[in-house]
Write an enzyme that holds these catalytic residues in place. Structure first.
Site, PDB file in Angstrom:
ATOM      1  N   ASP A  95       8.434   0.543   8.861  1.00 38.87           N
ATOM      2  CA  ASP A  95       7.786  -0.562   8.135  1.00 38.87           C
ATOM      3  C   ASP A  95       8.463  -1.921   8.344  1.00 38.87           C
ATOM      4  OD1 ASP A  95       6.107   1.390   7.110  1.00 38.87           O
ATOM      5  OD2 ASP A  95       7.251   1.621   5.254  1.00 38.87           O
ATOM      6  N   ARG A 148      23.219  10.443  16.368  1.00 43.32           N
ATOM      7  CA  ARG A 148      24.163  10.566  17.494  1.00 43.32           C
ATOM      8  C   ARG A 148      25.262   9.501  17.397  1.00 43.32           C
ATOM      9  NH1 ARG A 148      24.017   8.538  22.943  1.00 43.32           N
ATOM     10  NH2 ARG A 148      24.738  10.048  24.496  1.00 43.32           N
ATOM     11  N   ASP A 197      13.657   1.964   2.286  1.00 44.34           N
ATOM     12  CA  ASP A 197      13.859   1.404   0.959  1.00 44.34           C
ATOM     13  C   ASP A 197      14.225   2.432  -0.127  1.00 44.34           C
ATOM     14  OD1 ASP A 197      13.719  -1.159   0.141  1.00 44.34           O
ATOM     15  OD2 ASP A 197      11.806  -0.894  -0.895  1.00 44.34           O
ATOM     16  N   ARG A 239     -18.729  -3.846  20.457  1.00 48.04           N
ATOM     17  CA  ARG A 239     -18.580  -3.503  19.045  1.00 48.04           C
ATOM     18  C   ARG A 239     -17.377  -4.215  18.416  1.00 48.04           C
ATOM     19  NH1 ARG A 239     -19.184   2.968  19.997  1.00 48.04           N
ATOM     20  NH2 ARG A 239     -21.416   3.149  19.559  1.00 48.04           N
ATOM     21  N   MET A 275      -0.044   1.404   9.608  1.00 51.16           N
ATOM     22  CA  MET A 275       0.834   1.689   8.464  1.00 51.16           C
ATOM     23  C   MET A 275       1.644   0.446   8.074  1.00 51.16           C
ATOM     24  SD  MET A 275       2.344   5.524   8.817  1.00 51.16           S
ATOM     25  CE  MET A 275       1.467   6.895   8.111  1.00 51.16           C
ATOM     26  N   GLY A 276       2.542   0.622   7.136  1.00 51.75           N
ATOM     27  CA  GLY A 276       3.390  -0.486   6.704  1.00 51.75           C
ATOM     28  C   GLY A 276       3.606  -0.505   5.207  1.00 51.75           C
TER      29      GLY A 276
HETATM   30  O1  F6P Z   1       7.487   4.231   5.075  1.00 52.87           O
HETATM   31  C1  F6P Z   1       6.958   4.777   6.246  1.00 52.87           C
HETATM   32  C2  F6P Z   1       5.522   5.188   6.052  1.00 52.87           C
HETATM   33  O2  F6P Z   1       5.042   5.713   7.270  1.00 52.87           O
HETATM   34  C3  F6P Z   1       4.587   4.091   5.529  1.00 52.87           C
HETATM   35  O3  F6P Z   1       4.200   3.194   6.550  1.00 52.87           O
HETATM   36  C4  F6P Z   1       3.471   4.906   4.961  1.00 52.87           C
HETATM   37  O4  F6P Z   1       2.783   4.192   3.948  1.00 52.87           O
HETATM   38  C5  F6P Z   1       4.183   6.104   4.383  1.00 52.87           C
HETATM   39  O5  F6P Z   1       5.417   6.208   5.072  1.00 52.87           O
HETATM   40  C6  F6P Z   1       3.429   7.401   4.520  1.00 52.87           C
HETATM   41  O6  F6P Z   1       4.138   8.385   3.850  1.00 52.87           O
HETATM   42  P1  F6P Z   1       3.851   9.943   3.995  1.00 52.87           P
HETATM   43  O7  F6P Z   1       4.423  10.383   5.302  1.00 52.87           O
HETATM   44  O8  F6P Z   1       4.551  10.537   2.849  1.00 52.87           O
HETATM   45  O9  F6P Z   1       2.362  10.123   3.967  1.00 52.87           O
END
Ligand code: F6P
Length: 314
Positions: free
Chosen positions: A122, A15, A97, A157, A164-165
């Site tokens: 990330d 946008r 990236d 527990r 993710m990352g």
């Molecule tokens: O780069 C973003 C991301 O979500 C990462 O955190 C993760 O490792 C990757 O993409 C997962 O990729 P896909 O959606 O192809 O499984």
């Protein structure tokens, strides 16, 4: 285009690009499915109305993809041909990236004007304090972990939660601090599971009966960590992989405003003749850096934040 893994706020960035560029009298085309859509000639005309009502939506209306064909010289040649046929004079690439690397190579190979916008949950892109979607992803993970905390407490527990990352621990670290985790495991720093187990035993002696351990996907598998902890300490443990839920949902106000500002700036920079750069944010200020700098510089996690997780867990 939006390219690579989607991130909440990409729509707000689209946008920002569209309305800023239209405001300067330009015509705007949106390519679908990232670079693949350029090769396949999948595009739509972007009017002001086409980006109405999307600011609060997660995902990306332009869809996205990771194009294998674009990684080949033939694929990029085809993309160049496609842009030429459509009279496209410059590109704004919103992505992480990989997408920005593609943008840089393409820009250099064909001397084609490209400006990048950092869009990735990330937050691993240099040249900006934040990439679009990170704040939302952290808050989404946090919401889930807060719920897990309730059941961890009730059943006494240990919960190991994988976030993710990719190869970095930015999400893990931020989430660990925000949820008050007892430990965090990130790929950037070596960790000792024996030490983590010792700490859990010490905390247990002091009366702490439930714990949250946040692990970055790039460091270890949550299931393995859970198995080790359970067999070493005898404490009942469970694990949870949050996965792609972290990529979805309505963007936070922070991500929306960031995305709008970066998108508008990218369009303005492109229209003012700048190229092969990425826009970003440094504190409150908008900045821009050459893509060559952004892609050759590593973003590192803050060791003080890492230490703070341990201090707060005492
Ligand atoms: O780069 C973003 C991301 O979500 C990462 O955190 C993760 O490792 C990757 O993409 C997962 O990729 P896909 O959606 O192809 O499984």
């Amino acid at each position: 285009m939006t390219s690579g893994g989607d991130s909440p706020g990409m729509n707000a960035a689209v946008r920002g690009v569209v309305r800023a560029a239209l405001g300067r009298g330009s015509e705007v085309t949106g390519y679908l499915h990232g670079w693949q859509g350029v090769i396949d000639r999948e595009s739509m005309d972007m009017s002001s109305k086409s980006v109405g009502g999307i600011i609060y939506q997660g995902g990306t209306i332009l869809r996205t993809a990771r194009s294998a064909v674009f990684r080949t010289p033939e694929g990029r040649q085809e993309a160049r041909q496609s842009l030429h046929e459509s009279g496209i004079e410059g590109l704004v690439v919103i992505g992480g990236d990989g997408s920005l690397t593609g943008a840089r190579i393409f820009g250099e190979e064909f001397e084609f004007p490209v400006v990048g916008v950092p869009g990735s949950i990330d937050n691993d892109i240099a040249g900006t304090d934040f990439s679009i979607g990170f704040d939302t992803a952290v808050n989404t993970a946090l919401g889930a972990i807060d719920k897990v905390r309730d059941t961890a407490y009730s059943h006494e527990r240990v919960f190991v939660i994988e976030v993710m990352g990719r190869a970095n621990g930015f999400i893990a670290l931020e989430v660990a601090l925000a949820c008050g985790a007892e430990a965090v495991i990130v790929p950037e720093v070596p960790y000792s599971l024996l030490e983590i187990c010792d700490n859990l035993r010490k905390m247990h002696k002091k009366g702490k009966r439930s714990s949250i351990i946040v692990v970055a996907e790039g460091a270890a598998r949550a299931s393995d960590i859970k198995d080790f902890i359970q067999s070493n300490t005898g404490f009942e443990a469970r694990y949870l992989v949050l996965g792609h839920m972290q990529r979805g949902g309505s963007p936070t106000a922070f991500d929306r405003v960031l995305a709008l500002r970066l998108g508008a700036m990218a369009a303005n920079r492109l229209l003012s003749g700048f190229r092969s750069e990425m826009v970003g944010v440094d504190g409150e200020k908008l900045v821009s850096h050459p893509l060559s700098y952004v892609l050759s510089t590593e973003r590192t996690i803050d060791p003080e934040k890492l230490l703070l997780v341990d201090v707060m867990a005492q």
